[in-house]
Enzyme design. Structure first.
Site, short mmCIF file in Angstrom:
data_model
loop_
_atom_site.label_atom_id
_atom_site.label_comp_id
_atom_site.label_asym_id
_atom_site.label_seq_id
_atom_site.Cartn_x
_atom_site.Cartn_y
_atom_site.Cartn_z
N ASP A 1 -19.85 27.44 -37.16
CA ASP A 1 -19.19 26.28 -37.75
C ASP A 1 -17.69 26.58 -37.79
O ASP A 1 -17.21 27.26 -38.69
CB ASP A 1 -19.74 25.98 -39.14
CG ASP A 1 -19.08 24.74 -39.76
OD1 ASP A 1 -18.02 24.31 -39.26
OD2 ASP A 1 -19.62 24.23 -40.76
N PHE B 1 -20.19 26.46 -46.83
CA PHE B 1 -19.86 25.03 -46.94
C PHE B 1 -19.96 24.42 -45.56
O PHE B 1 -19.21 24.77 -44.65
CB PHE B 1 -18.45 24.79 -47.52
CG PHE B 1 -18.19 23.30 -47.64
CD1 PHE B 1 -18.58 22.61 -48.76
CD2 PHE B 1 -17.60 22.60 -46.60
CE1 PHE B 1 -18.38 21.22 -48.86
CE2 PHE B 1 -17.40 21.22 -46.68
CZ PHE B 1 -17.79 20.54 -47.82
N LYS C 1 -12.63 18.12 -37.99
CA LYS C 1 -11.31 18.16 -38.63
C LYS C 1 -10.16 17.99 -37.62
O LYS C 1 -9.90 16.88 -37.22
CB LYS C 1 -11.18 19.41 -39.48
CG LYS C 1 -12.10 19.34 -40.72
CD LYS C 1 -11.72 20.30 -41.84
CE LYS C 1 -12.45 19.92 -43.12
NZ LYS C 1 -13.61 20.72 -43.41
#
Ligand SMILES: *Cc1c(COP(=O)(O)O)cnc(C)c1O
Length: 414
Positions: A237, A152, A266
Protein backbone atom coordinates in the site's frame (compact mmCIF):
# COMPACT_ATOMS: atom_id res chain seq x y z
CA UNK A 1 -16.17 23.03 17.42
CA UNK A 2 -18.57 25.35 19.21
CA UNK A 3 -18.90 29.08 18.61
CA UNK A 4 -17.48 29.80 22.05
CA UNK A 5 -14.31 27.90 21.17
CA UNK A 6 -13.86 29.74 17.88
CA UNK A 7 -14.38 33.11 19.56
CA UNK A 8 -12.00 32.14 22.31
CA UNK A 9 -9.22 31.48 19.81
CA UNK A 10 -9.62 34.99 18.41
CA UNK A 11 -10.66 34.17 14.86
CA UNK A 12 -12.53 36.52 12.54
CA UNK A 13 -16.30 36.58 12.17
CA UNK A 14 -15.96 35.16 8.63
CA UNK A 15 -13.89 32.25 9.85
CA UNK A 16 -16.17 31.65 12.83
CA UNK A 17 -19.28 31.72 10.61
CA UNK A 18 -17.83 29.24 8.16
CA UNK A 19 -16.78 26.91 10.95
CA UNK A 20 -20.16 27.17 12.68
CA UNK A 21 -22.09 26.42 9.49
CA UNK A 22 -19.84 23.48 8.61
CA UNK A 23 -20.09 22.16 12.13
CA UNK A 24 -23.88 22.32 11.98
CA UNK A 25 -24.37 20.65 8.60
CA UNK A 26 -21.30 18.49 7.94
CA UNK A 27 -21.08 15.26 9.93
CA UNK A 28 -18.40 15.45 12.59
CA UNK A 29 -16.11 12.78 11.19
CA UNK A 30 -13.11 15.15 11.33
CA UNK A 31 -11.77 17.62 13.89
CA UNK A 32 -10.22 20.29 11.66
CA UNK A 33 -7.96 23.09 12.84
CA UNK A 34 -9.88 26.40 12.94
CA UNK A 35 -8.63 27.70 9.59
CA UNK A 36 -10.87 28.17 6.54
CA UNK A 37 -8.81 27.87 3.36
CA UNK A 38 -9.91 29.79 0.30
CA UNK A 39 -7.05 29.41 -2.18
CA UNK A 40 -3.62 27.93 -2.63
CA UNK A 41 -0.51 28.08 -4.77
CA UNK A 42 2.48 25.78 -4.55
CA UNK A 43 3.17 25.00 -0.90
CA UNK A 44 1.11 27.94 0.39
CA UNK A 45 -2.59 28.36 1.12
CA UNK A 46 -4.57 31.50 1.97
CA UNK A 47 -7.56 31.64 4.33
CA UNK A 48 -10.77 33.66 4.03
CA UNK A 49 -9.16 36.52 5.97
CA UNK A 50 -6.18 36.70 3.61
CA UNK A 51 -3.74 35.05 6.03
CA UNK A 52 -1.15 32.79 4.40
CA UNK A 53 0.00 29.42 5.72
CA UNK A 54 2.68 26.99 4.63
CA UNK A 55 0.84 23.72 4.02
CA UNK A 56 2.93 21.08 5.76
CA UNK A 57 0.31 18.34 5.36
CA UNK A 58 -0.28 18.55 1.61
CA UNK A 59 -3.65 16.78 2.00
CA UNK A 60 -1.95 13.68 3.40
CA UNK A 61 0.45 13.73 0.41
CA UNK A 62 -2.31 14.02 -2.22
CA UNK A 63 -0.85 17.45 -3.05
CA UNK A 64 2.76 16.28 -3.53
CA UNK A 65 3.14 18.48 -6.61
CA UNK A 66 1.75 21.62 -4.97
CA UNK A 67 -1.55 23.47 -5.03
CA UNK A 68 -2.55 24.59 -8.51
CA UNK A 69 0.43 22.91 -10.15
CA UNK A 70 0.40 24.70 -13.54
CA UNK A 71 1.18 21.58 -15.56
CA UNK A 72 -1.52 19.52 -13.85
CA UNK A 73 -4.11 22.29 -13.91
CA UNK A 74 -3.47 22.76 -17.62
CA UNK A 75 -3.92 19.03 -18.28
CA UNK A 76 -7.20 19.12 -16.35
CA UNK A 77 -8.40 22.31 -18.05
CA UNK A 78 -7.71 20.92 -21.53
CA UNK A 79 -9.52 17.71 -20.68
CA UNK A 80 -12.48 19.59 -19.16
CA UNK A 81 -12.97 21.19 -22.56
CA UNK A 82 -12.98 17.83 -24.35
CA UNK A 83 -14.76 15.15 -22.34
CA UNK A 84 -14.81 14.17 -18.66
CA UNK A 85 -16.79 10.94 -18.33
CA UNK A 86 -17.62 8.12 -20.67
CA UNK A 87 -17.87 5.14 -18.28
CA UNK A 88 -15.88 2.12 -19.29
CA UNK A 89 -18.75 0.79 -21.35
CA UNK A 90 -16.76 2.56 -24.09
CA UNK A 91 -13.07 3.23 -24.58
CA UNK A 92 -11.76 6.75 -23.98
CA UNK A 93 -8.61 8.10 -25.57
CA UNK A 94 -6.91 9.10 -22.28
CA UNK A 95 -7.06 5.72 -20.53
CA UNK A 96 -4.62 3.84 -22.78
CA UNK A 97 -1.65 6.19 -22.39
CA UNK A 98 -2.36 6.58 -18.66
CA UNK A 99 -2.34 2.86 -17.88
CA UNK A 100 0.57 2.11 -20.25
CA UNK A 101 2.80 4.83 -18.77
CA UNK A 102 1.78 4.15 -15.17
CA UNK A 103 2.54 0.45 -15.63
CA UNK A 104 5.95 1.38 -17.07
CA UNK A 105 6.67 3.72 -14.14
CA UNK A 106 5.97 0.78 -11.81
CA UNK A 107 7.93 -1.74 -13.87
CA UNK A 108 4.71 -3.72 -14.24
CA UNK A 109 2.40 -4.62 -17.08
CA UNK A 110 -1.17 -3.92 -16.04
CA UNK A 111 -3.26 -1.30 -14.19
CA UNK A 112 -6.74 -1.46 -12.71
CA UNK A 113 -7.89 2.16 -12.30
CA UNK A 114 -10.21 3.19 -9.46
CA UNK A 115 -10.88 6.47 -7.65
CA UNK A 116 -10.09 6.53 -3.95
CA UNK A 117 -7.36 4.82 -1.99
CA UNK A 118 -9.78 2.62 -0.10
CA UNK A 119 -11.13 1.37 -3.43
CA UNK A 120 -7.61 0.45 -4.52
CA UNK A 121 -7.16 -1.51 -1.29
CA UNK A 122 -10.54 -3.25 -1.74
CA UNK A 123 -9.57 -4.04 -5.31
CA UNK A 124 -6.23 -5.46 -4.19
CA UNK A 125 -8.03 -7.70 -1.68
CA UNK A 126 -10.47 -8.95 -4.33
CA UNK A 127 -7.66 -9.58 -6.83
CA UNK A 128 -5.61 -11.49 -4.25
CA UNK A 129 -8.57 -13.63 -3.24
CA UNK A 130 -9.54 -14.39 -6.85
CA UNK A 131 -5.88 -15.23 -7.56
CA UNK A 132 -5.95 -17.60 -4.58
CA UNK A 133 -8.96 -19.50 -5.90
CA UNK A 134 -8.22 -19.37 -9.63
CA UNK A 135 -4.45 -19.71 -9.71
CA UNK A 136 -3.39 -21.16 -6.37
CA UNK A 137 -6.43 -23.49 -6.34
CA UNK A 138 -7.75 -22.83 -2.83
CA UNK A 139 -11.18 -24.06 -1.71
CA UNK A 140 -13.99 -21.48 -1.85
CA UNK A 141 -13.91 -18.85 0.92
CA UNK A 142 -10.73 -20.28 2.48
CA UNK A 143 -8.35 -17.42 1.61
CA UNK A 144 -6.67 -15.40 4.34
CA UNK A 145 -4.58 -12.24 4.13
CA UNK A 146 -1.86 -11.23 6.60
CA UNK A 147 -2.03 -7.59 7.71
CA UNK A 148 0.01 -5.45 10.11
CA UNK A 149 -0.85 -4.05 13.52
CA UNK A 150 -1.23 -0.29 13.39
CA UNK A 151 -2.25 -0.38 9.75
CA UNK A 152 -4.23 2.31 7.96
CA UNK A 153 -5.71 1.27 4.62
CA UNK A 154 -8.90 3.35 4.47
CA UNK A 155 -12.42 3.48 5.84
CA UNK A 156 -14.64 0.90 4.12
CA UNK A 157 -16.29 -1.84 6.16
CA UNK A 158 -13.91 -4.59 5.01
CA UNK A 159 -10.83 -2.43 5.59
CA UNK A 160 -11.83 -1.29 9.07
CA UNK A 161 -12.56 -4.94 9.88
CA UNK A 162 -8.79 -5.45 10.14
CA UNK A 163 -7.90 -2.14 11.78
CA UNK A 164 -6.74 -2.23 15.41
CA UNK A 165 -7.51 1.46 15.89
CA UNK A 166 -10.64 1.49 18.10
CA UNK A 167 -11.89 4.75 16.55
CA UNK A 168 -11.76 3.21 13.09
CA UNK A 169 -13.14 -0.17 14.13
CA UNK A 170 -15.57 -0.07 17.05
CA UNK A 171 -19.35 -0.12 16.46
CA UNK A 172 -18.97 -0.77 12.73
CA UNK A 173 -19.32 -4.57 12.85
CA UNK A 174 -20.12 -7.24 11.86
CA UNK A 175 -16.64 -7.47 10.43
CA UNK A 176 -15.30 -9.11 7.28
CA UNK A 177 -13.39 -12.29 8.15
CA UNK A 178 -10.23 -13.55 6.45
CA UNK A 179 -7.50 -11.36 7.92
CA UNK A 180 -4.81 -12.11 10.49
CA UNK A 181 -2.74 -9.43 12.14
CA UNK A 182 0.96 -9.53 13.05
CA UNK A 183 3.21 -6.89 14.63
CA UNK A 184 4.56 -4.37 12.10
CA UNK A 185 8.23 -4.88 11.34
CA UNK A 186 8.31 -8.51 12.55
CA UNK A 187 9.13 -10.75 9.58
CA UNK A 188 9.25 -13.90 11.75
CA UNK A 189 5.65 -13.20 12.77
CA UNK A 190 4.71 -12.80 9.10
CA UNK A 191 6.34 -16.16 8.30
CA UNK A 192 4.51 -17.80 11.23
CA UNK A 193 1.13 -16.34 10.20
CA UNK A 194 1.31 -17.66 6.63
CA UNK A 195 -0.33 -21.01 5.99
CA UNK A 196 -1.47 -22.97 2.92
CA UNK A 197 -4.51 -20.71 2.56
CA UNK A 198 -2.70 -17.38 2.73
CA UNK A 199 -3.04 -15.45 -0.51
CA UNK A 200 -1.34 -12.18 0.36
CA UNK A 201 0.58 -10.06 2.82
CA UNK A 202 -0.74 -6.49 2.80
CA UNK A 203 1.70 -3.90 4.12
CA UNK A 204 2.43 -0.18 4.15
CA UNK A 205 6.19 0.06 3.45
CA UNK A 206 6.15 3.01 5.87
CA UNK A 207 3.09 3.36 8.13
CA UNK A 208 1.77 6.88 7.54
CA UNK A 209 -1.24 7.36 9.79
CA UNK A 210 0.44 5.36 12.56
CA UNK A 211 3.00 8.18 12.83
CA UNK A 212 5.42 7.71 9.86
CA UNK A 213 6.74 4.43 11.24
CA UNK A 214 9.71 3.10 9.31
CA UNK A 215 10.21 -0.66 9.79
CA UNK A 216 13.66 -2.24 10.28
CA UNK A 217 15.61 -2.15 6.99
CA UNK A 218 15.51 -5.93 6.57
CA UNK A 219 11.75 -6.25 7.19
CA UNK A 220 10.38 -5.77 3.68
CA UNK A 221 13.21 -7.69 1.96
CA UNK A 222 12.55 -10.57 4.37
CA UNK A 223 8.79 -10.42 3.76
CA UNK A 224 9.49 -10.41 0.03
CA UNK A 225 11.71 -13.50 0.37
CA UNK A 226 9.14 -15.32 2.53
CA UNK A 227 6.15 -14.46 0.31
CA UNK A 228 8.01 -15.58 -2.81
CA UNK A 229 9.03 -18.84 -1.14
CA UNK A 230 5.49 -19.55 0.10
CA UNK A 231 3.71 -18.50 -3.13
CA UNK A 232 1.95 -15.59 -1.45
CA UNK A 233 1.39 -12.17 -3.04
CA UNK A 234 3.10 -9.15 -1.55
CA UNK A 235 0.78 -6.13 -1.75
CA UNK A 236 2.40 -2.77 -0.99
CA UNK A 237 0.00 0.00 0.00
CA UNK A 238 1.97 2.96 -1.39
CA UNK A 239 -1.08 5.23 -1.41
CA UNK A 240 0.63 7.73 0.90
CA UNK A 241 4.29 6.67 0.74
CA UNK A 242 4.47 6.38 -3.05
CA UNK A 243 4.86 8.82 -5.94
CA UNK A 244 7.80 10.87 -4.78
CA UNK A 245 7.16 11.61 -1.10
CA UNK A 246 10.05 9.54 0.29
CA UNK A 247 12.65 10.68 -2.25
CA UNK A 248 12.03 7.70 -4.53
CA UNK A 249 9.11 6.65 -6.69
CA UNK A 250 8.11 4.10 -4.03
CA UNK A 251 9.06 3.51 -0.42
CA UNK A 252 9.70 -0.10 -1.52
CA UNK A 253 12.53 1.26 -3.71
CA UNK A 254 14.39 2.44 -0.61
CA UNK A 255 14.94 -1.20 0.41
CA UNK A 256 15.13 -2.72 -3.08
CA UNK A 257 11.80 -4.53 -2.87
CA UNK A 258 9.38 -5.09 -5.75
CA UNK A 259 5.89 -6.16 -4.59
CA UNK A 260 3.44 -8.14 -6.71
CA UNK A 261 0.86 -5.38 -6.46
CA UNK A 262 1.25 -1.67 -5.85
CA UNK A 263 -1.76 0.15 -4.41
CA UNK A 264 -1.65 3.81 -5.46
CA UNK A 265 -3.86 6.82 -4.82
CA UNK A 266 -3.61 10.25 -3.25
CA UNK A 267 -0.90 12.06 -5.33
CA UNK A 268 -1.89 10.08 -8.45
CA UNK A 269 -4.75 12.56 -8.87
CA UNK A 270 -2.42 15.56 -8.60
CA UNK A 271 -4.58 17.09 -5.86
CA UNK A 272 -7.25 17.73 -8.49
CA UNK A 273 -9.37 14.60 -8.81
CA UNK A 274 -9.42 11.31 -6.91
CA UNK A 275 -7.41 8.75 -8.89
CA UNK A 276 -6.28 5.39 -7.56
CA UNK A 277 -4.93 2.23 -9.11
CA UNK A 278 -3.79 -1.30 -8.52
CA UNK A 279 -0.67 -2.04 -10.56
CA UNK A 280 0.75 -5.51 -11.19
CA UNK A 281 1.57 -8.08 -13.79
CA UNK A 282 -1.00 -9.88 -15.91
CA UNK A 283 -0.48 -13.22 -14.14
CA UNK A 284 -2.13 -11.61 -11.10
CA UNK A 285 -4.29 -8.70 -12.32
CA UNK A 286 -5.37 -10.83 -15.29
CA UNK A 287 -7.55 -12.97 -13.00
CA UNK A 288 -10.26 -10.29 -13.08
CA UNK A 289 -12.60 -10.82 -16.03
CA UNK A 290 -15.28 -8.52 -17.51
CA UNK A 291 -18.14 -7.85 -15.12
CA UNK A 292 -16.27 -8.99 -11.99
CA UNK A 293 -15.08 -5.60 -10.80
CA UNK A 294 -15.61 -2.01 -11.82
CA UNK A 295 -16.42 1.58 -11.03
CA UNK A 296 -18.53 4.17 -12.82
CA UNK A 297 -15.79 6.77 -12.47
CA UNK A 298 -12.67 4.58 -12.46
CA UNK A 299 -10.47 5.32 -15.47
CA UNK A 300 -12.52 8.35 -16.53
CA UNK A 301 -10.87 10.64 -19.10
CA UNK A 302 -10.41 13.58 -16.70
CA UNK A 303 -8.79 11.36 -14.07
CA UNK A 304 -6.67 9.63 -16.71
CA UNK A 305 -5.52 12.95 -18.21
CA UNK A 306 -4.41 14.28 -14.82
CA UNK A 307 -2.95 10.91 -13.76
CA UNK A 308 -1.00 10.70 -17.03
CA UNK A 309 0.56 14.11 -16.38
CA UNK A 310 1.48 13.02 -12.83
CA UNK A 311 3.13 9.89 -14.22
CA UNK A 312 5.06 11.93 -16.80
CA UNK A 313 6.33 14.29 -14.08
CA UNK A 314 7.50 11.33 -12.00
CA UNK A 315 9.06 9.64 -15.04
CA UNK A 316 11.62 12.49 -15.13
CA UNK A 317 12.76 11.59 -11.61
CA UNK A 318 12.80 15.27 -10.68
CA UNK A 319 10.16 15.25 -7.90
CA UNK A 320 11.84 12.24 -6.31
CA UNK A 321 15.27 13.94 -6.40
CA UNK A 322 13.84 17.13 -4.92
CA UNK A 323 12.09 15.24 -2.10
CA UNK A 324 15.36 13.41 -1.37
CA UNK A 325 17.37 16.64 -1.23
CA UNK A 326 14.86 18.72 0.73
CA UNK A 327 14.07 15.73 2.93
CA UNK A 328 17.70 15.43 3.99
CA UNK A 329 17.61 19.13 4.87
CA UNK A 330 14.35 18.75 6.82
CA UNK A 331 15.56 15.75 8.84
CA UNK A 332 18.89 17.44 9.60
CA UNK A 333 17.08 20.52 10.92
CA UNK A 334 14.57 18.48 12.91
CA UNK A 335 17.32 16.33 14.44
CA UNK A 336 18.60 19.46 16.22
CA UNK A 337 15.26 19.62 18.10
CA UNK A 338 15.62 16.15 19.61
CA UNK A 339 16.04 16.60 23.34
CA UNK A 340 14.63 20.13 23.08
CA UNK A 341 10.94 19.26 23.13
CA UNK A 342 11.15 16.48 20.54
CA UNK A 343 11.58 12.98 21.94
CA UNK A 344 11.73 10.98 18.71
CA UNK A 345 11.97 11.59 14.99
CA UNK A 346 11.26 9.25 12.08
CA UNK A 347 10.67 9.39 8.37
CA UNK A 348 12.08 9.29 4.89
CA UNK A 349 12.43 11.95 2.25
CA UNK A 350 10.11 14.89 2.74
CA UNK A 351 8.05 13.04 5.34
CA UNK A 352 8.65 13.33 9.06
CA UNK A 353 6.91 11.94 12.14
CA UNK A 354 7.84 13.96 15.20
CA UNK A 355 7.03 12.80 18.73
CA UNK A 356 6.63 15.83 20.99
CA UNK A 357 7.43 15.44 24.68
CA UNK A 358 3.92 14.62 25.98
CA UNK A 359 4.58 16.54 29.20
CA UNK A 360 4.82 19.74 27.09
CA UNK A 361 1.72 19.48 24.92
CA UNK A 362 -0.47 17.24 22.82
CA UNK A 363 0.15 17.02 19.10
CA UNK A 364 -3.07 18.93 18.60
CA UNK A 365 -1.87 21.80 20.80
CA UNK A 366 1.41 21.98 18.89
CA UNK A 367 -0.51 22.06 15.59
CA UNK A 368 -2.73 24.88 16.89
CA UNK A 369 0.33 26.86 17.95
CA UNK A 370 1.96 26.21 14.56
CA UNK A 371 -1.22 27.40 12.84
CA UNK A 372 -1.07 30.70 14.72
CA UNK A 373 2.47 31.06 13.35
CA UNK A 374 1.40 30.28 9.76
CA UNK A 375 2.25 26.59 9.48
CA UNK A 376 -0.42 23.95 8.87
CA UNK A 377 0.43 20.48 10.18
CA UNK A 378 -1.54 17.53 11.52
CA UNK A 379 -1.22 15.54 14.68
CA UNK A 380 -1.70 11.80 14.90
CA UNK A 381 -1.99 9.49 17.92
CA UNK A 382 -1.56 11.78 20.90
CA UNK A 383 1.72 13.64 20.85
CA UNK A 384 2.94 12.93 17.32
CA UNK A 385 2.87 15.49 14.52
CA UNK A 386 3.78 14.84 10.92
CA UNK A 387 5.29 17.16 8.37
CA UNK A 388 4.78 16.44 4.68
CA UNK A 389 4.89 19.67 2.70
CA UNK A 390 4.36 19.63 -1.07
CA UNK A 391 7.58 18.58 -2.81
CA UNK A 392 7.60 21.92 -4.63
CA UNK A 393 8.22 23.72 -1.31
CA UNK A 394 11.11 26.20 -1.35
CA UNK A 395 14.06 25.33 0.87
CA UNK A 396 13.87 28.68 2.67
CA UNK A 397 10.19 28.09 3.44
CA UNK A 398 10.97 24.65 4.78
CA UNK A 399 13.63 26.15 7.05
CA UNK A 400 11.14 28.76 8.17
CA UNK A 401 8.59 26.05 9.07
CA UNK A 402 11.17 24.30 11.26
CA UNK A 403 11.98 27.68 12.85
CA UNK A 404 8.30 28.01 13.76
CA UNK A 405 8.26 24.54 15.32
CA UNK A 406 11.40 25.42 17.26
CA UNK A 407 9.77 28.65 18.49
CA UNK A 408 6.63 26.78 19.57
CA UNK A 409 8.74 24.29 21.52
CA UNK A 410 10.72 27.11 23.16
CA UNK A 411 7.43 28.73 24.23
CA UNK A 412 6.12 25.45 25.62
CA UNK A 413 9.27 24.73 27.54
CA UNK A 414 8.94 28.21 29.09
C1 LIG B 1 -5.09 7.58 2.71
C2 LIG B 1 -4.73 6.16 2.66
C3 LIG B 1 -5.63 5.18 2.22
C4 LIG B 1 -7.07 5.51 1.86
O1 LIG B 1 -7.19 6.43 0.82
P1 LIG B 1 -8.57 7.23 0.63
O2 LIG B 1 -8.39 7.93 -0.69
O3 LIG B 1 -8.73 8.16 1.77
O4 LIG B 1 -9.65 6.19 0.57
C5 LIG B 1 -5.20 3.88 2.15
N1 LIG B 1 -3.94 3.54 2.51
C6 LIG B 1 -3.04 4.45 2.95
C7 LIG B 1 -1.67 4.00 3.31
C8 LIG B 1 -3.41 5.78 3.06
O5 LIG B 1 -2.54 6.67 3.55
Amino acid sequence: MTLRETQGSGVSVRTADAIRQESEHAAHNYHPLPVVVESGEGAWVTDVDGRRYLDCLAAYSAVNFGHGNPRLVEAAREQLGRITLTSRAFHNDRLAPFVAELAALCGKHMVLPMNTGAEAVETGIKVARAWGYRVKGLAADAANIVVMAGNFHGRTTTIISFSDDPDAHEDFGPYTPGFRMVPYGDSAAVAAAIDEETVAVLVEPIQGEAGILVPPADFLPEVRRITRERNVLLIADEIQSGLGRVGATFACDLVGVVPDLYLLGKALGGGIVPVSAVVGDSDVLGVIRPGQHGSTFGGNPLAAAVGLEVVRMLATGEPQARARLLGARLHERLASLVGRGVVALRGAGLWAGIDIDPSLATGREVCEALMRRGVLAKDTHGSTIRLAPPIVVEEADLDWAVDQLEAVLVELRG
